[in-house]
Scaffold this active site. Sequence first.
Site, PDB file in Angstrom:
ATOM      1  N   GLY A 264       0.921  -1.267   0.010  1.00 17.07           N
ATOM      2  CA  GLY A 264       0.093  -0.071   0.095  1.00 17.07           C
ATOM      3  C   GLY A 264       0.687   1.401   0.026  1.00 17.07           C
ATOM      4  O   GLY A 264       1.027   1.993  -0.944  1.00 17.07           O
ATOM      5  N   CYS A 332     -11.036  21.535  17.181  1.00 16.31           N
ATOM      6  CA  CYS A 332     -11.092  22.016  18.882  1.00 16.31           C
ATOM      7  C   CYS A 332     -10.773  20.772  19.572  1.00 16.31           C
ATOM      8  O   CYS A 332     -11.442  20.411  20.588  1.00 16.31           O
ATOM      9  CB  CYS A 332     -12.518  22.339  18.992  1.00 16.31           C
ATOM     10  SG  CYS A 332     -12.896  24.040  18.307  1.00 16.31           S
ATOM     11  N   TYR A 360      -2.845   6.436   3.403  1.00 16.50           N
ATOM     12  CA  TYR A 360      -3.441   6.538   4.692  1.00 16.50           C
ATOM     13  C   TYR A 360      -3.879   7.839   5.295  1.00 16.50           C
ATOM     14  O   TYR A 360      -3.560   8.240   6.247  1.00 16.50           O
ATOM     15  CB  TYR A 360      -2.421   5.772   5.728  1.00 16.50           C
ATOM     16  CG  TYR A 360      -2.491   4.238   5.439  1.00 16.50           C
ATOM     17  CD1 TYR A 360      -3.298   3.389   5.380  1.00 16.50           C
ATOM     18  CD2 TYR A 360      -1.326   3.932   5.014  1.00 16.50           C
ATOM     19  CE1 TYR A 360      -3.156   1.951   4.970  1.00 16.50           C
ATOM     20  CE2 TYR A 360      -0.838   2.749   4.537  1.00 16.50           C
ATOM     21  CZ  TYR A 360      -1.894   1.811   4.457  1.00 16.50           C
ATOM     22  OH  TYR A 360      -1.883   0.365   4.202  1.00 16.50           O
TER      23      TYR A 360
END
Length: 405
Positions: A264, A332, A360
């Site tokens: 990957g 936040c 990713y």
Amino acid sequence: MELARMHQMEEIAREYGAPLYIYDSAVIEEQFARLTRAFQGVKDVKLNYACKANTNINIIKFIRNLGSGLDAVSINEIKLGLRAGFLPQEIIFTPSGVHFNEIREAAELGVKIHIDNFPFLRRFSEEFPDYPIGIRINPHIKAGGNEKISTGHVDSKFGISINQVNDIVDLTRKIPLKVEGLHVHTGSDILDIDVFLEGAEVLFGAAENFPSLTYLDFGSGFKVPYKEGDKETDIVTLGNKLGLLFNQFVEKYKKPLRLIFEPGKFLVSQCGLFVTEVNVVKETPYRRFAFINSGFNHLIRPMFYNAFHHIVNLSNPDSKNEKTYDVVGYICETDTFASDRKIAEIHEGDYLCFENAGAYCFSMSSNYNSRVRPAEVLLLNGAPHLIRRKENFEDLLETTVEISL
Ligand code: LLP
């Protein structure tokens, strides 16, 4: 990053707006070719792109056109693969702990399936007695860049323990189970090639117990360089050493076997850049913060894995005047991309660019804080193509069912 490249990326960000993911197909092609070359000593090798790294269908199609197969971990990744043009038998489904319904659906679609627990081996053989399967083995090897991405150790949830291979063999005598493949995957970000060789030895040992194998799947985990001076897995030496061991095993096994990898990160990490814009620079008596128009909703690797992503100020490419910054997001919660990082002086409105953002990154993004996901652009022969539009407010509400209140 070269100056010309920085200018090009800044221009693209200006055209499409930041935050923006940009992927360069030439880098994917080169990485695919490098890995293929490294294993050229083995007669039958297949790379199956682990699309969890980046599931944009255009990326999947591009990698299919290079001659890859596909590694999928969910029914939807299988469907994406089929939509991208893969034949069912070119897709291997290696799920972990999914409902049996998903495995049944995968079998009905005709893809190859890896099973990693006894209850499902029994159930699968009842429902699909003639369907060849692969088995994921846990080799009891601790590897990988951090705890979260270490998958082959004795306490890991993945695979059937190597110490239970005899039980699998017993089961194949009692119920119709046609084992055509064995699989190991010990983790991601593995630098030490001995880990791969150790995994291979474990797999060869297990394989001797299964007479009708057609392939051995060594998973993936090739490390890519993230920071200056970082090393990547030495794939050339690995190709020579593992290739030799594999060829010796095939001779001993007396039947042709295919060697499979499921890369990957190696294929898509370095092709990607994530360009963001600086909202404000805030100095306190203690720290200097650069706030960007992003957060862990778009790129969670630094916060989740403590991962390092090199950051370049595209808007100040040749500044000799570096300063030390904490690059932080607008979420936040504490969402620090980088602490105490030396970066060419940053001003409001500058474009800050994260490297290694192809794997990713978008695929792990979310809508947290009701933020929309950014657009994605693919460079083909250097020219930008929009491959995903930015989300909008309506997209956030699309799946909500508003009831009368
Ligand atoms: N095969 C299997 C069965 C896997 O579980 C994985 C990754 C791969 C292949 C591909 O591994 P790679 O070539 O990418 O190392 N989100 C983490 C990485 C998680 C990897 C999960 N499994 C990260 O951002 O570092």
